[in-house]
Write a protein that holds these residues in place. Structure first.
Motif, PDB file in Angstrom:
ATOM      1  N   LEU A  58       0.842  -1.041  -0.181  1.00 50.69           N
ATOM      2  CA  LEU A  58      -0.197  -0.120   0.041  1.00 50.69           C
ATOM      3  C   LEU A  58       1.008   1.146   0.175  1.00 50.69           C
ATOM      4  N   ALA A  59       2.000   1.218   0.671  1.00 47.03           N
ATOM      5  CA  ALA A  59       2.809   2.322   0.739  1.00 47.03           C
ATOM      6  C   ALA A  59       3.488   2.715  -0.513  1.00 47.03           C
ATOM      7  N   ALA A  60       3.693   1.745  -1.310  1.00 51.52           N
ATOM      8  CA  ALA A  60       4.289   1.833  -2.531  1.00 51.52           C
ATOM      9  C   ALA A  60       3.563   2.691  -3.601  1.00 51.52           C
ATOM     10  N   GLY A  61       2.067   2.713  -3.256  1.00 53.81           N
ATOM     11  CA  GLY A  61       1.244   3.648  -4.202  1.00 53.81           C
ATOM     12  C   GLY A  61       0.948   2.866  -5.417  1.00 53.81           C
ATOM     13  N   PRO A  62       0.337   3.559  -6.299  1.00 50.94           N
ATOM     14  CA  PRO A  62      -0.502   2.749  -7.385  1.00 50.94           C
ATOM     15  C   PRO A  62       0.615   2.554  -8.442  1.00 50.94           C
ATOM     16  N   ASP A  63       1.880   3.040  -8.480  1.00 51.39           N
ATOM     17  CA  ASP A  63       2.654   2.892  -9.379  1.00 51.39           C
ATOM     18  C   ASP A  63       3.252   1.254  -9.648  1.00 51.39           C
ATOM     19  N   PRO A  64       2.784   0.722 -10.814  1.00 45.31           N
ATOM     20  CA  PRO A  64       3.073  -0.675 -10.939  1.00 45.31           C
ATOM     21  C   PRO A  64       4.661  -0.879 -10.918  1.00 45.31           C
ATOM     22  N   GLU A  65       5.412  -0.363 -11.246  1.00 49.59           N
ATOM     23  CA  GLU A  65       6.857  -0.643 -10.945  1.00 49.59           C
ATOM     24  C   GLU A  65       7.374  -0.551  -9.521  1.00 49.59           C
ATOM     25  N   ALA A  66       6.817   0.510  -8.925  1.00 48.44           N
ATOM     26  CA  ALA A  66       6.873   0.373  -7.251  1.00 48.44           C
ATOM     27  C   ALA A  66       6.552  -0.443  -6.692  1.00 48.44           C
ATOM     28  N   ARG A  67       5.290  -0.977  -7.017  1.00 51.19           N
ATOM     29  CA  ARG A  67       4.819  -2.350  -6.435  1.00 51.19           C
ATOM     30  C   ARG A  67       5.424  -3.578  -6.624  1.00 51.19           C
ATOM     31  N   SER A  68       5.874  -3.589  -7.917  1.00 54.89           N
ATOM     32  CA  SER A  68       6.665  -4.746  -8.193  1.00 54.89           C
ATOM     33  C   SER A  68       7.840  -5.072  -7.480  1.00 54.89           C
ATOM     34  N   ARG A  69       8.530  -3.835  -7.248  1.00 54.02           N
ATOM     35  CA  ARG A  69       9.899  -3.736  -6.389  1.00 54.02           C
ATOM     36  C   ARG A  69       9.586  -4.202  -5.104  1.00 54.02           C
ATOM     37  N   VAL A  70       8.370  -3.573  -4.425  1.00 56.55           N
ATOM     38  CA  VAL A  70       8.170  -3.952  -2.950  1.00 56.55           C
ATOM     39  C   VAL A  70       7.780  -5.506  -2.938  1.00 56.55           C
ATOM     40  N   ILE A  71       6.997  -5.804  -4.021  1.00 53.87           N
ATOM     41  CA  ILE A  71       6.673  -7.442  -3.824  1.00 53.87           C
ATOM     42  C   ILE A  71       8.006  -8.344  -3.734  1.00 53.87           C
ATOM     43  N   GLN A  72       8.912  -7.955  -4.822  1.00 57.45           N
ATOM     44  CA  GLN A  72      10.074  -8.461  -4.725  1.00 57.45           C
ATOM     45  C   GLN A  72      10.692  -8.546  -3.473  1.00 57.45           C
ATOM     46  N   GLY A  73      10.960  -7.253  -2.676  1.00 60.04           N
ATOM     47  CA  GLY A  73      11.505  -7.028  -1.518  1.00 60.04           C
ATOM     48  C   GLY A  73      10.742  -8.020  -0.377  1.00 60.04           C
ATOM     49  N   VAL A  74       9.537  -8.208  -0.519  1.00 63.90           N
ATOM     50  CA  VAL A  74       8.638  -8.787   0.596  1.00 63.90           C
ATOM     51  C   VAL A  74       9.148 -10.392   0.279  1.00 63.90           C
ATOM     52  N   ALA A  75       8.946 -10.723  -1.083  1.00 65.59           N
ATOM     53  CA  ALA A  75       9.544 -12.173  -1.309  1.00 65.59           C
ATOM     54  C   ALA A  75      10.717 -12.668  -0.640  1.00 65.59           C
ATOM     55  N   THR A  76      11.821 -11.752  -0.883  1.00 63.71           N
ATOM     56  CA  THR A  76      13.207 -12.032  -0.544  1.00 63.71           C
ATOM     57  C   THR A  76      13.193 -12.139   1.043  1.00 63.71           C
ATOM     58  N   GLY A  77      12.539 -11.098   1.607  1.00 64.52           N
ATOM     59  CA  GLY A  77      12.787 -10.938   2.956  1.00 64.52           C
ATOM     60  C   GLY A  77      12.124 -11.945   3.872  1.00 64.52           C
ATOM     61  N   ILE A  78      10.875 -12.476   3.260  1.00 63.72           N
ATOM     62  CA  ILE A  78      10.111 -13.374   3.922  1.00 63.72           C
ATOM     63  C   ILE A  78      10.695 -14.732   3.881  1.00 63.72           C
ATOM     64  N   GLY A  79      11.717 -14.816   3.103  1.00 57.24           N
ATOM     65  CA  GLY A  79      12.420 -16.078   2.878  1.00 57.24           C
ATOM     66  C   GLY A  79      13.319 -16.419   3.761  1.00 57.24           C
ATOM     67  N   PHE A  80      13.916 -15.318   4.414  1.00 65.70           N
ATOM     68  CA  PHE A  80      15.007 -15.183   5.605  1.00 65.70           C
ATOM     69  C   PHE A  80      14.102 -15.621   6.792  1.00 65.70           C
ATOM     70  N   LEU A  81      12.901 -15.126   6.875  1.00 64.34           N
ATOM     71  CA  LEU A  81      12.050 -15.302   8.322  1.00 64.34           C
ATOM     72  C   LEU A  81      11.566 -16.593   8.150  1.00 64.34           C
ATOM     73  N   GLY A  82      11.277 -17.118   7.091  1.00 65.85           N
ATOM     74  CA  GLY A  82      10.937 -18.760   6.931  1.00 65.85           C
ATOM     75  C   GLY A  82      12.082 -19.624   7.347  1.00 65.85           C
ATOM     76  N   ALA A  83      13.016 -19.128   6.778  1.00 65.69           N
ATOM     77  CA  ALA A  83      14.439 -20.103   6.825  1.00 65.69           C
ATOM     78  C   ALA A  83      14.598 -20.294   8.329  1.00 65.69           C
ATOM     79  N   GLY A  84      14.334 -19.405   9.315  1.00 68.46           N
ATOM     80  CA  GLY A  84      14.509 -19.456  10.699  1.00 68.46           C
ATOM     81  C   GLY A  84      13.686 -20.475  11.264  1.00 68.46           C
ATOM     82  N   GLU A  85      12.597 -20.537  10.510  1.00 66.48           N
ATOM     83  CA  GLU A  85      11.632 -21.547  11.234  1.00 66.48           C
ATOM     84  C   GLU A  85      11.894 -23.114  11.096  1.00 66.48           C
ATOM     85  N   ILE A  86      12.956 -23.078  10.212  1.00 62.44           N
ATOM     86  CA  ILE A  86      13.119 -24.591   9.691  1.00 62.44           C
ATOM     87  C   ILE A  86      14.542 -25.297  10.609  1.00 62.44           C
TER      88      ILE A  86
END
Length: 158
Positions: A58-86
């Motif tokens: 939501l903070a990225a706003g309506p710009d599709p390129e900005a949203r794409s970068r944020v979604i990529q960052g979320v996917a990368t970052g959440i991978g590290f959090l998930g790895a800590g569960e294993i």
């Protein structure tokens, strides 16, 4: 200039964040029930993951390129959090001579909760709701190849 459209946009964002919280609560509550002792952190972690992913998109706003970068960052970052569960148990306890991996389902549920948060923010709430229902059906299944859904009669790991 009218302030009414800004309120409408803000209200929509608040509703989307609320839905992300509810989705995280549903997945977190499901995961918390798979342990012999209470696991309130499971609920909190899932709620925060879903809300954070939603908020970032939501903070990225309506710009599709900005949203794409944020979604990529979320996917990368959440991978590290998930790895800590294993966890890998290499001690040979529990009658196993080979290493035993625990926490894959919990890691996948954290990843999924982030995807729900992104979907709530960037797509239709109906899509997130259907995905949540499907995931809860899958997570409710206890057929993990161990008798009674437990490792050697102990509490389930996941």
């Amino acid at each position: 200039m009218s302030w009414v459209p800004a309120i409408t946009v803000d209200l929509e964002a608040l509703l989307r964040m609320g839905l992300a919280v509810l989705c995280g609560m549903a997945v977190g509550y499901n995961r918390a029930q798979h342990f012999s002792e209470p696991q309130p952190n499971r609920v909190r972690v899932h709620v925060l993951v879903g809300l954070s992913a939603c908020l970032m998109v939501l903070a990225a706003g309506p710009d599709p390129e900005a949203r794409s970068r944020v979604i990529q960052g979320v996917a990368t970052g959440i991978g590290f959090l998930g790895a800590g569960e294993i966890l890998v148990d290499r001690s040979g306890r529990r009658g196993h001579s080979t290493p035993q991996v625990h926490g894959l389902t919990s890691a996948a549920s954290i990843w999924f909760t982030a995807a729900l948060g992104v979907t709530v923010a960037a797509s239709t709430p109906l899509l997130a709701a259907v995905a949540l229902l499907l995931a809860l059906v899958v997570l409710s299944q206890h057929g993990n190849g161990h008798r009674n859904g437990h490792h050697n009669g102990g509490p389930p790991h996941g």
